[in-house]
Design a protein around this motif. Structure first.
Motif, mmCIF file in Angstrom:
data_model
loop_
_atom_site.group_PDB
_atom_site.id
_atom_site.type_symbol
_atom_site.label_atom_id
_atom_site.label_comp_id
_atom_site.label_asym_id
_atom_site.label_seq_id
_atom_site.Cartn_x
_atom_site.Cartn_y
_atom_site.Cartn_z
ATOM 1 N N LEU A 121 -3.289 3.441 2.178
ATOM 2 C CA LEU A 121 -4.464 2.596 2.370
ATOM 3 C C LEU A 121 -4.516 1.468 1.343
ATOM 4 O O LEU A 121 -4.819 0.317 1.679
ATOM 5 N N ILE A 141 -4.398 -2.499 2.255
ATOM 6 C CA ILE A 141 -5.400 -3.451 1.777
ATOM 7 C C ILE A 141 -4.731 -4.557 0.960
ATOM 8 O O ILE A 141 -5.080 -5.735 1.083
ATOM 9 N N PHE A 173 -6.582 -5.021 5.891
ATOM 10 C CA PHE A 173 -8.038 -4.915 5.816
ATOM 11 C C PHE A 173 -8.492 -5.857 4.708
ATOM 12 O O PHE A 173 -7.978 -5.799 3.589
ATOM 13 N N LEU A 212 -13.336 -0.092 6.877
ATOM 14 C CA LEU A 212 -12.150 0.629 7.330
ATOM 15 C C LEU A 212 -12.493 1.434 8.580
ATOM 16 O O LEU A 212 -13.666 1.722 8.852
ATOM 17 N N MET A 250 -8.823 7.170 11.458
ATOM 18 C CA MET A 250 -7.704 7.058 10.522
ATOM 19 C C MET A 250 -6.858 8.316 10.499
ATOM 20 O O MET A 250 -5.634 8.252 10.357
ATOM 21 N N VAL A 293 -12.503 0.349 -2.589
ATOM 22 C CA VAL A 293 -13.467 0.359 -1.495
ATOM 23 C C VAL A 293 -14.819 0.814 -2.028
ATOM 24 O O VAL A 293 -14.927 1.393 -3.103
ATOM 25 N N VAL A 313 -14.011 -2.529 2.163
ATOM 26 C CA VAL A 313 -13.075 -3.060 1.171
ATOM 27 C C VAL A 313 -13.824 -3.913 0.156
ATOM 28 O O VAL A 313 -14.600 -4.796 0.513
ATOM 29 N N PHE A 340 -1.177 1.155 10.786
ATOM 30 C CA PHE A 340 -2.458 0.582 11.200
ATOM 31 C C PHE A 340 -2.219 -0.565 12.187
ATOM 32 O O PHE A 340 -1.317 -1.375 11.985
#
Length: 257
Positions: free
Chosen positions: A36, A40, A45, A51, A57, A81, A93, A197
């Motif tokens: 993640l 990011i 993101f 998210l 997820m 986050v 985020v 993703f």
């Protein structure tokens, strides 16, 4: 470009090294947190964006919701986050690059970098095939959808709006190819390249990837509309290198931070 790491022989000491030193195995939650953080960092993101939900997820990454929840707690503690409670809550985020991002990027990308480079090449080949098919098979409805997405991108006032319009443009292009299996293959490969993703990485505000994408969308739309499969395929294959370059830049930053 990718910067190779260097290796130095450890200094010899007189202290014995135990062959039975404990080996620390990384947990699934730690792996998810790194994934993640890297997603990011490469702009899949963007700051301010929420998210996907934990359940979503977990399905994307094929892990438990508990692992996702623990990973999000780690990112919250690091300031990557912000977790908000309530009906409109979730994980949002805060920073694209925070303390610990460089290590997470290295741990995520370095072990699989050879595979990533092969994947970038394959994605470009498949995206070119999609565009060629779209130029040969597009309908008036397909062209209308492509024009709508292109205009939304051109008129976007934020990176989030650009990213949404970009997603709509590529979705319309895959639909115009007229083959659901080809569309699914292209989407699956680009998702793999984006670390699991279904979002294309988005460059930093100070690079030129956004302006380049707009130019290439315009040229790709013109080629599809003109029914020029060779030109459309050439543009689409080159267009995917934006994604590869953004991820390479993130790894470069991770290696030099």
């Amino acid at each position: 470009m990718f910067v190779a790491s260097t290796y130095e022989e450890p200094a010899l000491t007189s202290e014995p090294v135990s062959a039975l030193s404990p080996v620390r195995l990384r947990t699934v939650a730690e792996e998810v947190a790194d994934r993640l953080t890297t997603a990011i960092a490469v702009g899949e993101f963007l700051p301010g964006q929420g998210l996907p939900a934990e359940r979503e997820m977990a399905q994307m990454l094929d892990v438990s919701r508990g692992a996702v929840r623990e990973a999000l707690s780690r990112l919250d503690a690091l300031g990557v986050v912000e977790i908000r409670r309530g009906r409109l809550g979730g994980a949002f985020v805060r920073e694209s690059w925070a303390e610990g991002s460089a290590e997470a990027v290295r741990r995520t990308l370095l072990p699989r970098w050879e595979e990533m480079e092969q994947l970038f090449d394959l994605c470009g080949l498949v995206e070119g095939t999609v565009a060629r098919a779209a130029a040969e098979r597009r309908t008036e409805a397909d062209l209308a959808a492509l024009h709508t997405a292109f205009e939304a991108y051109r008129d976007a006032s934020s990176a989030t709006e650009e990213q949404s319009a970009d997603h709509a443009f590529h979705t319309a292009l895959r639909h115009a190819a007229g083959n659901p299996r080809l569309a699914a293959l292209a989407l699956g490969l680009s998702t793999d390249a984006a670390l699991g993703f279904p979002h294309y990485p988005w460059g930093a505000s100070d690079d030129n990837s956004s302006a380049r994408a707009l130019r290439e969308h315009e040229a790709l739309l013109a080629a599809v509309e003109a029914g020029d499969p060779e030109r459309a395929g050439e543009i689409a294959r080159e267009h995917f290198t934006i994604t590869a370059e953004i991820i390479r830049q993130a790894l470069d930053r991770g290696l030099t931070s």
